[in-house]
Each structure stands twice: as C-alpha cells, then as structure tokens.
Design an enzyme around this catalytic site. Structure first.
Site, PDB file in Angstrom:
ATOM      1  N   CYS A  94      29.797  47.146  47.477  1.00 32.38           N
ATOM      2  CA  CYS A  94      28.694  46.235  47.803  1.00 32.38           C
ATOM      3  C   CYS A  94      28.599  46.041  49.319  1.00 32.38           C
ATOM      4  O   CYS A  94      29.575  46.267  50.061  1.00 32.38           O
ATOM      5  CB  CYS A  94      28.941  44.867  47.170  1.00 32.38           C
ATOM      6  SG  CYS A  94      28.886  44.841  45.382  1.00 32.38           S
ATOM      7  N   GLU A 140      28.478  43.262  50.977  1.00 30.55           N
ATOM      8  CA  GLU A 140      29.350  42.194  51.490  1.00 30.55           C
ATOM      9  C   GLU A 140      30.746  42.719  51.784  1.00 30.55           C
ATOM     10  O   GLU A 140      31.341  42.418  52.826  1.00 30.55           O
ATOM     11  CB  GLU A 140      29.463  41.055  50.467  1.00 30.55           C
ATOM     12  CG  GLU A 140      28.165  40.325  50.211  1.00 30.55           C
ATOM     13  CD  GLU A 140      27.364  40.934  49.058  1.00 30.55           C
ATOM     14  OE1 GLU A 140      27.418  42.168  48.858  1.00 30.55           O
ATOM     15  OE2 GLU A 140      26.680  40.169  48.359  1.00 30.55           O
ATOM     16  N   CYS A 188      28.520  39.262  44.095  1.00 33.37           N
ATOM     17  CA  CYS A 188      29.191  39.472  42.802  1.00 33.37           C
ATOM     18  C   CYS A 188      30.597  38.861  42.851  1.00 33.37           C
ATOM     19  O   CYS A 188      31.089  38.462  43.909  1.00 33.37           O
ATOM     20  CB  CYS A 188      29.248  40.965  42.477  1.00 33.37           C
ATOM     21  SG  CYS A 188      30.510  41.873  43.397  1.00 33.37           S
TER      22      CYS A 188
END
Ligand code: THU
Length: 157
Positions: free
Chosen positions: A72, A74, A112
């Site tokens: 991801c 992040e 997430c």
C-alpha cells in the site's frame, strides 16, 4: 462484568480550513497517486509523510502479480521514510486516492489494518503521535493520532 465503550474523536474539514503546510502535504499525496503501479485494482493511492524536520517523503501503492507481494501507499511511504530518515519522527501523514474512474475519491479512504499497524509502530518507536489527514474531494478527515485508529493494539511483552 463491566461493559465499556470506546469513542474516537476526529475532525471533518474542507480543504480551505487546513493550514497551508497541511494543504501542501495533501497536494504531495495527490501527486503521489500518479506514481501508483496498480495494474490489477486500478485504484491509485498516494501517501505523503511530513517528518519533524519538515521533510516530506511520499509513497504510492505498488502492486505485483503475486498479489501479497505488493504494498500500500502508506507502507511504501513509511518504510521509505524509515530507510532515509531513521532518526526522524513522522509527524503527519496525508492519504489520497483515485478511483477506477481516475478521479480523486469524493470521500476519504482510510488505511488498511496492516498499514495501521505499521503507522502505529512509528508512534511507539518515536514516542509521539502521528497525525492522519484523509483526503476526499468533498471532505477531509483529520485524526490526531494513529492509536485512535487501532485500539487494543498488539504489544510486545
Ligand atoms: N491501498 C492502499 O495503497 N492504501 C489504502 O489505504 C487502501 C488500499 C491499495 C492496495 C491496492 O493496491 C489497492 O489500493 C486496492 O486495494
């Protein structure tokens, strides 16, 4: 037996209500969506982390044919920050995304579970809260620290 309730505080804002530095961080996250490699989901996410020195590090989601090997936005940004600036606490992270239509999502997207775990560890590691700005073209959400997003976190005994 005791029933208990957890509540979290967060703020809903419009972009023009944010400080200039926060708007710039969101701009960096939006720009980072352009570097996403998302041939499978076509969902392009960008993250920008401002470190305590003011340095901004960005990341985007990078997918892989072996799906779990991708990562991801992040985590991409956080691990890059940790690699390049290991002694600097991340102070704020901004996250933005483009949907499969290529447009910035009207509502903010939220990290997430795996990313929350990684973000939270930065708070533990540096002993300070990591502010989160979730961008949507119609609403921005500000959360003052990641621990609010991951209650009952795993701790090492
Ligand atoms: N994704 C992120 O990069 N960050 C999030 O907060 C949610 C999801 C990525 C993972 C995958 O590449 C794509 O978005 C679709 O789930």
């Amino acid at each position: 037996m005791t029933d208990k309730t957890l509540t979290i505080a967060y703020r809903s804002l419009q972009l023009d209500e944010l400080a200039e530095t926060d708007r710039q961080l969101i701009d960096a996250a939006i720009s980072a969506t352009e570097t996403s490699y998302a041939p499978y989901s076509h969902f392009c996410v960008g993250a920008a982390v401002r470190l305590e020195s003011g340095v901004v590090v960005v990341g985007s989601n990078q997918e892989n044919v072996a799906f779990p090997s991708g990562t991801c936005a992040e985590r991409c940004a956080m691990f890059y920050a940790g690699s390049r600036h290991p002694h600097e606490a991340p102070e704020t992270i901004a996250i933005a995304a483009r949907g499969t239509d290529g447009r910035l999502t009207p509502r903010p997207i939220s990290p997430c579970g795996a990313c929350r775990q990684v973000l939270l560890q930065a708070e533990t590691r540096f002993g300070r809260r990591l502010r989160v700005l979730l961008y949507g073209s119609q609403e921005v959400i500000e959360i003052s620290g990641v621990s609010d997003l991951l209650p009952f976190e795993f701790v090492d005994f």
